[in-house]
Design a protein around this motif. Structure first.
Motif, PDB file in Angstrom:
ATOM      1  N   TYR A  35       9.750   5.223  63.097  1.00 54.00           N
ATOM      2  CA  TYR A  35       9.565   4.027  62.290  1.00 54.00           C
ATOM      3  C   TYR A  35       8.094   3.913  61.904  1.00 54.00           C
ATOM      4  O   TYR A  35       7.202   4.310  62.645  1.00 54.00           O
ATOM      5  N   GLN A  36       7.876   3.345  60.730  1.00 53.29           N
ATOM      6  CA  GLN A  36       6.532   3.032  60.273  1.00 53.29           C
ATOM      7  C   GLN A  36       6.343   1.517  60.320  1.00 53.29           C
ATOM      8  O   GLN A  36       7.204   0.772  59.865  1.00 53.29           O
ATOM      9  N   GLN A  37       5.225   1.076  60.884  1.00 54.09           N
ATOM     10  CA  GLN A  37       4.940  -0.352  60.938  1.00 54.09           C
ATOM     11  C   GLN A  37       3.641  -0.650  60.206  1.00 54.09           C
ATOM     12  O   GLN A  37       2.581  -0.116  60.569  1.00 54.09           O
ATOM     13  N   THR A  38       3.713  -1.494  59.201  1.00 59.04           N
ATOM     14  CA  THR A  38       2.535  -1.936  58.463  1.00 59.04           C
ATOM     15  C   THR A  38       2.572  -3.451  58.345  1.00 59.04           C
ATOM     16  O   THR A  38       3.649  -4.055  58.387  1.00 59.04           O
ATOM     17  N   PRO A  39       1.406  -4.086  58.171  1.00 62.44           N
ATOM     18  CA  PRO A  39       1.394  -5.541  58.030  1.00 62.44           C
ATOM     19  C   PRO A  39       2.198  -6.027  56.829  1.00 62.44           C
ATOM     20  O   PRO A  39       2.837  -7.067  56.887  1.00 62.44           O
ATOM     21  N   GLY A  40       2.202  -5.268  55.759  1.00 65.25           N
ATOM     22  CA  GLY A  40       2.876  -5.714  54.549  1.00 65.25           C
ATOM     23  C   GLY A  40       4.376  -5.468  54.547  1.00 65.25           C
ATOM     24  O   GLY A  40       5.150  -6.331  54.134  1.00 65.25           O
ATOM     25  N   GLN A  41       4.786  -4.322  55.004  1.00 65.23           N
ATOM     26  CA  GLN A  41       6.204  -3.941  54.943  1.00 65.23           C
ATOM     27  C   GLN A  41       6.945  -4.111  56.265  1.00 65.23           C
ATOM     28  O   GLN A  41       8.168  -3.988  56.304  1.00 65.23           O
ATOM     29  N   GLY A  42       6.224  -4.371  57.328  1.00 68.40           N
ATOM     30  CA  GLY A  42       6.877  -4.526  58.625  1.00 68.40           C
ATOM     31  C   GLY A  42       7.337  -3.200  59.187  1.00 68.40           C
ATOM     32  O   GLY A  42       6.719  -2.167  58.942  1.00 68.40           O
ATOM     33  N   LEU A  43       8.440  -3.231  59.920  1.00 72.48           N
ATOM     34  CA  LEU A  43       8.979  -2.036  60.555  1.00 72.48           C
ATOM     35  C   LEU A  43      10.025  -1.408  59.656  1.00 72.48           C
ATOM     36  O   LEU A  43      11.030  -2.034  59.326  1.00 72.48           O
ATOM     37  N   GLN A  44       9.784  -0.153  59.283  1.00 74.45           N
ATOM     38  CA  GLN A  44      10.714   0.531  58.391  1.00 74.45           C
ATOM     39  C   GLN A  44      11.145   1.850  59.005  1.00 74.45           C
ATOM     40  O   GLN A  44      10.324   2.609  59.524  1.00 74.45           O
ATOM     41  N   PHE A  45      12.423   2.131  58.894  1.00 70.22           N
ATOM     42  CA  PHE A  45      13.021   3.340  59.443  1.00 70.22           C
ATOM     43  C   PHE A  45      12.638   4.550  58.598  1.00 70.22           C
ATOM     44  O   PHE A  45      12.772   4.532  57.370  1.00 70.22           O
ATOM     45  N   LEU A  46      12.171   5.591  59.280  1.00 69.99           N
ATOM     46  CA  LEU A  46      11.818   6.829  58.598  1.00 69.99           C
ATOM     47  C   LEU A  46      12.964   7.835  58.657  1.00 69.99           C
ATOM     48  O   LEU A  46      13.477   8.272  57.634  1.00 69.99           O
ATOM     49  N   PHE A  47      13.299   8.274  59.854  1.00 71.43           N
ATOM     50  CA  PHE A  47      14.415   9.196  60.042  1.00 71.43           C
ATOM     51  C   PHE A  47      14.826   9.244  61.507  1.00 71.43           C
ATOM     52  O   PHE A  47      14.125   8.754  62.382  1.00 71.43           O
ATOM     53  N   GLU A  48      15.991   9.871  61.718  1.00 76.96           N
ATOM     54  CA  GLU A  48      16.554   9.996  63.050  1.00 76.96           C
ATOM     55  C   GLU A  48      17.064  11.405  63.258  1.00 76.96           C
ATOM     56  O   GLU A  48      17.669  11.995  62.350  1.00 76.96           O
TER      57      GLU A  48
END
Lengths: 116, 114
Positions: A35-48
């Motif tokens: 997961y990628q976490q940024t202040p603007g987009q929050g927590l976003q799933f990358l891959f599994e």
């Protein structure tokens, strides 16, 4: 039982470079998610990944890639870094399908990437 | 498609007061629901999870959450806040029978005042 470990914990790169992040799951866990976490987009799933196969992918450009090894350790790679790739990258592990508790993900401390 | 809405990006309570963090979800199939907590410069720690066994779920550190299907809610509560509860809290949903993909809310930052 040791938790999820991620290396390195901090990274500074410049635009255009590439970076590889590593994740070691909890012993016995076979599924690893990123997961990628940024202040603007929050927590976003990358891959599994499960059993060395990518099972799911989020909405990220092809510059983001990953792989899983036979010991379930996983790496993710970001090529041609952009300023917007600066983020906390979190790895999570779970037992995997058919284990009864596969749906519970346990997170590592993250790798904080700064792109200059 | 799944989605999670956390009402209130910031919540402030006094020490000893009730903590209530709101989470509403949208899912086309029965969901798994989770609350995670993140302390500064750390990863996510699982607080509790709902997987359809019981609607009232108890977690670590005195937190609990109640699954209400009719309201599509999974609010997090703690009867008495402690200074150590100050952190950011994330609600997440995973569709049962689906992938490992968690869909997170935007998070609620909890401040506890002495």
């Amino acid at each position: 039982k040791a938790g999820v470990t991620q290396t390195p914990r901090y990274l500074i790169k410049t635009r255009g470079q590439q970076v590889t992040l590593s994740c070691s799951p909890i012993s016995g866990h076979r599924s690893v998610s990123w997961y990628q976490q940024t202040p603007g987009q929050g927590l976003q799933f990358l891959f599994e990944y499960f059993s060395e196969t990518q099972r799911n992918k989020g909405n990220f450009p092809g510059r983001f890639s990953g792989r899983q090894f036979s010991n379930s350790r996983s790496e993710m790679n970001v090529s041609t870094l952009e300023l917007g790739d600066s983020a906390l990258y979190l790895c999570a592990s779970s037992a995997g399908p058919g284990q009864g508790i596969w749906e519970t993900q346990y997170f590592g401390p993250g790798t904080r990437l700064l792109v200059l | 498609a799944q989605s999670v809405t956390q009402l209130g990006s910031h919540v402030s309570v006094s020490e000893g007061a009730l903590v209530l963090l709101r989470c509403n979800y949208s899912s086309s199939v029965p969901p798994y629901l989770f609350w995670y907590v993140q302390y500064p410069n750390q990863g996510l720690q699982l607080l509790l999870k709902y997987t359809s066994a019981a609607t009232l779920v108890k977690g670590i550190n005195g937190f609990e959450a109640e699954f209400k299907k009719s309201e599509t809610s999974f609010h997090l509560k703690k009867p008495s806040a402690h200074m150590s509860d100050a952190a950011e809290y994330f609600c997440a949903v995973n569709e049962k029978g689906g992938s490992e993909k968690l869909v997170f809310g935007k998070g609620t930052k909890l401040t506890v005042n002495p």
